[in-house]
Enzyme design. Structure first.
Site, PDB file in Angstrom:
ATOM      1  N   ASP A   7       0.094   3.677 -20.673  1.00 59.53           N
ATOM      2  CA  ASP A   7      -0.383   4.865 -20.188  1.00 59.53           C
ATOM      3  C   ASP A   7      -0.842   4.852 -18.945  1.00 59.53           C
ATOM      4  O   ASP A   7      -0.799   3.686 -18.150  1.00 59.53           O
ATOM      5  CB  ASP A   7      -1.494   5.657 -21.396  1.00 59.53           C
ATOM      6  CG  ASP A   7      -2.758   4.915 -21.102  1.00 59.53           C
ATOM      7  OD1 ASP A   7      -2.878   3.995 -20.510  1.00 59.53           O
ATOM      8  OD2 ASP A   7      -3.576   5.517 -21.953  1.00 59.53           O
ATOM      9  N   HIS A   8      -1.648   5.858 -18.368  1.00 64.58           N
ATOM     10  CA  HIS A   8      -1.833   5.990 -17.018  1.00 64.58           C
ATOM     11  C   HIS A   8      -3.045   4.824 -16.813  1.00 64.58           C
ATOM     12  O   HIS A   8      -3.314   4.491 -15.511  1.00 64.58           O
ATOM     13  CB  HIS A   8      -2.547   7.383 -16.803  1.00 64.58           C
ATOM     14  CG  HIS A   8      -3.686   7.826 -17.544  1.00 64.58           C
ATOM     15  ND1 HIS A   8      -3.084   8.309 -18.951  1.00 64.58           N
ATOM     16  CD2 HIS A   8      -5.015   7.858 -17.518  1.00 64.58           C
ATOM     17  CE1 HIS A   8      -4.261   8.407 -19.556  1.00 64.58           C
ATOM     18  NE2 HIS A   8      -5.436   8.490 -18.841  1.00 64.58           N
ATOM     19  N   CYS A  64      -2.866   0.188 -22.371  1.00 67.52           N
ATOM     20  CA  CYS A  64      -3.828   1.285 -21.979  1.00 67.52           C
ATOM     21  C   CYS A  64      -5.064   0.942 -21.374  1.00 67.52           C
ATOM     22  O   CYS A  64      -5.170  -0.197 -20.828  1.00 67.52           O
ATOM     23  CB  CYS A  64      -3.806   2.166 -23.390  1.00 67.52           C
ATOM     24  SG  CYS A  64      -4.995   1.575 -24.471  1.00 67.52           S
ATOM     25  N   GLY A  65      -6.066   2.056 -21.415  1.00 67.36           N
ATOM     26  CA  GLY A  65      -7.144   1.484 -20.443  1.00 67.36           C
ATOM     27  C   GLY A  65      -7.870   0.316 -21.116  1.00 67.36           C
ATOM     28  O   GLY A  65      -8.149  -0.828 -20.391  1.00 67.36           O
ATOM     29  N   THR A  66      -7.938   0.484 -22.348  1.00 68.11           N
ATOM     30  CA  THR A  66      -8.823  -0.687 -23.083  1.00 68.11           C
ATOM     31  C   THR A  66      -7.669  -1.549 -23.823  1.00 68.11           C
ATOM     32  O   THR A  66      -8.195  -2.560 -24.465  1.00 68.11           O
ATOM     33  CB  THR A  66      -9.637   0.000 -24.135  1.00 68.11           C
ATOM     34  OG1 THR A  66      -8.884   0.378 -25.076  1.00 68.11           O
ATOM     35  CG2 THR A  66     -10.845   0.842 -23.651  1.00 68.11           C
ATOM     36  N   GLY A  67      -6.692  -1.056 -24.129  1.00 72.89           N
ATOM     37  CA  GLY A  67      -5.617  -1.848 -25.055  1.00 72.89           C
ATOM     38  C   GLY A  67      -5.715  -1.281 -26.537  1.00 72.89           C
ATOM     39  O   GLY A  67      -5.306  -1.640 -27.246  1.00 72.89           O
ATOM     40  N   GLY A  69      -6.608   1.853 -27.976  1.00 73.44           N
ATOM     41  CA  GLY A  69      -5.856   3.007 -28.575  1.00 73.44           C
ATOM     42  C   GLY A  69      -4.195   2.757 -28.716  1.00 73.44           C
ATOM     43  O   GLY A  69      -3.653   3.077 -29.802  1.00 73.44           O
ATOM     44  N   HIS A  97       0.583 -18.007 -35.544  1.00 77.20           N
ATOM     45  CA  HIS A  97      -0.058 -17.384 -37.117  1.00 77.20           C
ATOM     46  C   HIS A  97       0.591 -16.143 -37.326  1.00 77.20           C
ATOM     47  O   HIS A  97       0.938 -15.879 -38.501  1.00 77.20           O
ATOM     48  CB  HIS A  97      -1.442 -17.538 -37.166  1.00 77.20           C
ATOM     49  CG  HIS A  97      -2.003 -18.822 -37.419  1.00 77.20           C
ATOM     50  ND1 HIS A  97      -3.034 -19.236 -37.693  1.00 77.20           N
ATOM     51  CD2 HIS A  97      -1.485 -20.345 -37.109  1.00 77.20           C
ATOM     52  CE1 HIS A  97      -3.303 -20.383 -37.875  1.00 77.20           C
ATOM     53  NE2 HIS A  97      -2.230 -21.169 -37.340  1.00 77.20           N
ATOM     54  N   ASN A  98       0.401 -15.115 -36.380  1.00 78.68           N
ATOM     55  CA  ASN A  98       0.856 -13.808 -37.020  1.00 78.68           C
ATOM     56  C   ASN A  98       2.197 -13.392 -36.486  1.00 78.68           C
ATOM     57  O   ASN A  98       2.796 -12.298 -36.788  1.00 78.68           O
ATOM     58  CB  ASN A  98      -0.074 -12.741 -36.303  1.00 78.68           C
ATOM     59  CG  ASN A  98      -1.615 -13.006 -36.467  1.00 78.68           C
ATOM     60  OD1 ASN A  98      -2.317 -13.331 -35.398  1.00 78.68           O
ATOM     61  ND2 ASN A  98      -1.998 -13.281 -37.606  1.00 78.68           N
ATOM     62  N   ARG A 108      -7.997  -1.598 -17.967  1.00 83.26           N
ATOM     63  CA  ARG A 108      -9.198  -1.365 -17.399  1.00 83.26           C
ATOM     64  C   ARG A 108     -10.051  -2.692 -17.772  1.00 83.26           C
ATOM     65  O   ARG A 108     -11.306  -2.752 -17.537  1.00 83.26           O
ATOM     66  CB  ARG A 108      -9.945  -0.229 -17.670  1.00 83.26           C
ATOM     67  CG  ARG A 108      -8.925   0.969 -16.952  1.00 83.26           C
ATOM     68  CD  ARG A 108      -9.259   2.082 -17.499  1.00 83.26           C
ATOM     69  NE  ARG A 108      -8.760   3.411 -16.952  1.00 83.26           N
ATOM     70  CZ  ARG A 108      -8.518   4.405 -17.499  1.00 83.26           C
ATOM     71  NH1 ARG A 108      -9.207   4.767 -18.725  1.00 83.26           N
ATOM     72  NH2 ARG A 108      -7.751   5.457 -17.049  1.00 83.26           N
ATOM     73  N   ARG A 131       3.043 -20.719 -44.690  1.00 84.25           N
ATOM     74  CA  ARG A 131       2.121 -19.782 -45.373  1.00 84.25           C
ATOM     75  C   ARG A 131       1.779 -18.680 -44.481  1.00 84.25           C
ATOM     76  O   ARG A 131       1.685 -17.777 -44.848  1.00 84.25           O
ATOM     77  CB  ARG A 131       0.770 -20.709 -45.580  1.00 84.25           C
ATOM     78  CG  ARG A 131       0.083 -20.978 -44.303  1.00 84.25           C
ATOM     79  CD  ARG A 131      -1.220 -21.863 -44.913  1.00 84.25           C
ATOM     80  NE  ARG A 131      -1.924 -22.183 -43.592  1.00 84.25           N
ATOM     81  CZ  ARG A 131      -1.805 -22.975 -42.849  1.00 84.25           C
ATOM     82  NH1 ARG A 131      -0.537 -23.834 -42.703  1.00 84.25           N
ATOM     83  NH2 ARG A 131      -2.727 -23.314 -41.618  1.00 84.25           N
ATOM     84  N   HIS A 132       2.132 -18.898 -43.118  1.00 82.96           N
ATOM     85  CA  HIS A 132       2.150 -17.672 -42.272  1.00 82.96           C
ATOM     86  C   HIS A 132       2.999 -16.651 -42.308  1.00 82.96           C
ATOM     87  O   HIS A 132       2.639 -15.350 -42.248  1.00 82.96           O
ATOM     88  CB  HIS A 132       1.709 -18.092 -40.835  1.00 82.96           C
ATOM     89  CG  HIS A 132       0.872 -19.182 -40.568  1.00 82.96           C
ATOM     90  ND1 HIS A 132      -0.687 -18.748 -40.835  1.00 82.96           N
ATOM     91  CD2 HIS A 132       0.731 -20.486 -40.299  1.00 82.96           C
ATOM     92  CE1 HIS A 132      -1.220 -19.829 -40.440  1.00 82.96           C
ATOM     93  NE2 HIS A 132      -0.655 -20.853 -40.300  1.00 82.96           N
ATOM     94  N   ARG A 135       2.064 -14.430 -45.366  1.00 81.24           N
ATOM     95  CA  ARG A 135       0.914 -13.482 -45.067  1.00 81.24           C
ATOM     96  C   ARG A 135       1.253 -12.475 -44.108  1.00 81.24           C
ATOM     97  O   ARG A 135       1.062 -11.229 -44.321  1.00 81.24           O
ATOM     98  CB  ARG A 135      -0.005 -14.301 -44.326  1.00 81.24           C
ATOM     99  CG  ARG A 135      -0.927 -15.485 -45.074  1.00 81.24           C
ATOM    100  CD  ARG A 135      -1.854 -16.241 -44.369  1.00 81.24           C
ATOM    101  NE  ARG A 135      -2.362 -17.175 -45.390  1.00 81.24           N
ATOM    102  CZ  ARG A 135      -2.961 -18.441 -44.992  1.00 81.24           C
ATOM    103  NH1 ARG A 135      -2.983 -18.817 -43.691  1.00 81.24           N
ATOM    104  NH2 ARG A 135      -3.463 -19.090 -45.703  1.00 81.24           N
TER     105      ARG A 135
HETATM  106  C1  RB5 Z   1      -7.328   6.904 -21.316  1.00 85.47           C
HETATM  107  O1  RB5 Z   1      -8.277   7.483 -20.483  1.00 85.47           O
HETATM  108  C2  RB5 Z   1      -7.833   5.882 -22.309  1.00 85.47           C
HETATM  109  O2  RB5 Z   1      -8.410   6.806 -23.209  1.00 85.47           O
HETATM  110  C3  RB5 Z   1      -6.710   5.098 -22.928  1.00 85.47           C
HETATM  111  O3  RB5 Z   1      -5.935   4.590 -21.769  1.00 85.47           O
HETATM  112  C4  RB5 Z   1      -7.145   3.971 -23.672  1.00 85.47           C
HETATM  113  O4  RB5 Z   1      -8.314   3.324 -23.111  1.00 85.47           O
HETATM  114  C5  RB5 Z   1      -7.345   4.244 -25.049  1.00 85.47           C
HETATM  115  O5  RB5 Z   1      -7.465   3.668 -25.906  1.00 85.47           O
END
Ligand code: RB5
Length: 144
Positions: A7-8, A64-67, A69, A97-98, A108, A131-132, A135
């Site tokens: 995303d942005h 995404c910003g945090t990864g 979502g 393992h996964n 970010r 075993r993995h 799972r």
């Molecule tokens: C977008 O502003 C932000 O919410 C998205 O990139 C992400 O971090 C969501 O988990």
């Protein structure tokens, strides 16, 4: 071939990771987004994961910003095992393992050099099976 989407909030890191992957000879399919205009990360997760599931890809990358979502959305899709990674150890272990087929980064959260180092740790690791595998099958039985 590797498929990638963001995303942005992940646009800049996506461009950097694509450049890195191309520099080591990997082909990359870019599912967008293609600029910093605001988009909804579930739409990108869906597009990128559905492309991955067509087959022929080594793995996928979502940013995404945090990864958070985008990894949550990806893991709703049958067949996807998306790991949000912010250190090399987790990236290595999620391959061993996964057998994660999708890596998520926070654009970010994680700087370019660290993200590349994390990506290398994942790509250099091998799935251990045994075993993995059992799972992983249990993870996917939760989809039903
Ligand atoms: C977008 O502003 C932000 O919410 C998205 O990139 C992400 O971090 C969501 O988990």
């Amino acid at each position: 071939m590797i498929v990638i989407g963001c995303d942005h909030g992940g646009f800049e890191l996506k461009q950097e990771l694509m450049n890195y992957l191309k520099s080591i000879g990997k082909e990359v399919l870019d599912c967008g987004t293609y600029d910093t205009q605001s988009v909804d990360y579930p739409d990108i997760a869906e597009k990128t994961c559905k492309e991955y599931l067509k087959g022929g890809y080594e793995f996928g990358i979502l940013i995404c910003g945090t990864g958070i979502g985008i990894s949550m959305a990806a893991n709703k899709i049958d067949g996807i095992r998306c790991a949000l990674v912010s250190i090399e150890y987790s990236a290595e272990m999620t391959k061993r393992h996964n057998n994660a087929n999708m890596l998520a980064f926070g654009g970010r959260v994680t700087g370019v050099e660290l993200a590349i180092s994390i990506l290398k740790a994942y790509m250099n690791a091998e799935f251990e099976g045994g075993r993995h595998e059992n799972r992983i099958n249990k993870i996917h039985s939760l989809e039903k």
